[in-house]
Design a protein around this motif. Sequence first.
Motif, PDB file in Angstrom:
ATOM      1  N   CYS A  71       0.805  -1.218   0.000  1.00 46.47           N
ATOM      2  CA  CYS A  71       0.000   0.000   0.000  1.00 46.47           C
ATOM      3  C   CYS A  71       0.837   1.267   0.000  1.00 46.47           C
ATOM      4  CB  CYS A  71      -0.926  -0.008   1.201  1.00 46.47           C
ATOM      5  SG  CYS A  71      -0.331  -0.956   2.586  1.00 46.47           S
ATOM      6  N   CYS A  72       2.070   1.226   0.529  1.00 50.32           N
ATOM      7  CA  CYS A  72       2.930   2.403   0.488  1.00 50.32           C
ATOM      8  C   CYS A  72       3.157   2.861  -0.942  1.00 50.32           C
ATOM      9  CB  CYS A  72       4.284   2.091   1.116  1.00 50.32           C
ATOM     10  SG  CYS A  72       4.288   2.191   2.889  1.00 50.32           S
ATOM     11  N   ALA A  73       3.097   1.931  -1.890  1.00 53.02           N
ATOM     12  CA  ALA A  73       3.329   2.294  -3.289  1.00 53.02           C
ATOM     13  C   ALA A  73       2.278   3.271  -3.787  1.00 53.02           C
ATOM     14  CB  ALA A  73       3.331   1.036  -4.150  1.00 53.02           C
ATOM     15  N   ILE A  74       1.069   3.199  -3.219  1.00 55.81           N
ATOM     16  CA  ILE A  74       0.023   4.128  -3.637  1.00 55.81           C
ATOM     17  C   ILE A  74       0.429   5.551  -3.261  1.00 55.81           C
ATOM     18  CG2 ILE A  74      -2.420   4.690  -3.385  1.00 55.81           C
ATOM     19  CD1 ILE A  74      -2.004   2.002  -4.655  1.00 55.81           C
ATOM     20  N   GLU A  75       0.963   5.697  -2.049  1.00 52.05           N
ATOM     21  CA  GLU A  75       1.416   7.019  -1.630  1.00 52.05           C
ATOM     22  C   GLU A  75       2.641   7.457  -2.429  1.00 52.05           C
ATOM     23  OE1 GLU A  75      -0.168   8.848   1.096  1.00 52.05           O
ATOM     24  OE2 GLU A  75      -1.640   7.376   0.484  1.00 52.05           O
ATOM     25  N   MET A  76       3.481   6.490  -2.779  1.00 50.02           N
ATOM     26  CA  MET A  76       4.662   6.825  -3.581  1.00 50.02           C
ATOM     27  C   MET A  76       4.222   7.349  -4.947  1.00 50.02           C
ATOM     28  SD  MET A  76       7.873   4.361  -4.457  1.00 50.02           S
ATOM     29  CE  MET A  76       7.042   3.301  -5.616  1.00 50.02           C
ATOM     30  N   MET A  77       3.212   6.674  -5.553  1.00 52.03           N
ATOM     31  CA  MET A  77       2.707   7.136  -6.849  1.00 52.03           C
ATOM     32  C   MET A  77       2.084   8.506  -6.712  1.00 52.03           C
ATOM     33  SD  MET A  77       0.978   3.830  -8.547  1.00 52.03           S
ATOM     34  CE  MET A  77       0.605   2.785  -7.193  1.00 52.03           C
TER      35      MET A  77
END
Lengths: 209, 156
Positions: A53-59
């Motif tokens: 889910c951190c990838a969503i914030e990274m995007m």
Amino acid sequence: MDKRVQEIVLRDSSTPAIPNLEMGGNVLLTRLDEIVNWARRNSIFPLTFGLACCAIEMMSSAASRFDLARFGMEVFRASPRQADLMIVAGRVSKKMAPVLRQIYDQMPAPKWVVSMGACASCGGIFNNYAIVQGVDQIVPVDVYVPGCPPSPDALIYALIKLQQKIRTQRLGMLLELKPRTDTPAIGGAETKTISTPNSSLPSVRAHET
Amino acid sequence: MNIIRDVIKPIGKGLKITMRHFLEPKDTVSYPEQRKEQFARTRWRHVLLRYEDGLERCIGCSLCAGACPVRCIYVEAAENTDEERYSPGERYAKRYEINLLRCIYCGYCQDACPTGAIVLREDYELADYTRESFIATKEMLLEPLPVRDEVAEAVK
């Protein structure tokens, strides 16, 4: 060499790029450092390494509201050969760990790692048999970002801290200099042991460069 | 192929959209200079509160540590004495440590606290270089002592 490592102090953006380190035996490369570090820290290409889910914030930090392009980091590379920065975003399972290490090894030499979120940094809520309790058991981490997940501005703050760290790196020394408190002999040995506190696993011997 | 219909008109249509977005106000929050507005119930770094007289709210009951889903809070309680008093009750937290890296900022500790001592505030700038630096001790978490406004007291 060891003395100089301890002298490196990370400072905020208001101070000059190269602090007065009394030259440290490094005369020819002092001004070159400044130029090279300026180029490096303003064009960091991150690697697309979203695991959870951190990838969503990274995007979303790369999107228009937060806009990593302001720091020259908008080019998320799919190939490790073209990337400088690995943002480990999300939990790393034990099965993913060798893959992560291999991708890190494939990145070209001046490379940095940001461990994003509680899971990547220390296992977070997943204190179990399947998840690596901190990605620093596999690769050397430069900046840790707490949060579950960290908001885009928390990630951008970490990337600014990474830029401040790159400011202090010097050409005359190892390119991958990472001042660590737990490894006193940073320049001499070819291999070093990455030891992490609070970890149940035995420490991993990692080859540098 | 009709040049005007198939080439020039579609390009003009596309550029019109581009120009419209170009002239719109920008969405970007230029972060280090500007801050985006935080929501009212944003949960980030913990703060240990005090009463107005400066005594700590925390009574060292460890209910926050029990409620924590990742066990990132460590509380060690000790007895208050009349000579050395930290909190109004019988006991106070002698040691209070939070592993900010392990914490998932769920706010269960805030819900569990019987005296409202621990709250999660807006400070999200927590990134750091070493794992050790994320252990927040009681001194780092406690809110600073209230400053006595002597001028205002004299006016009264």
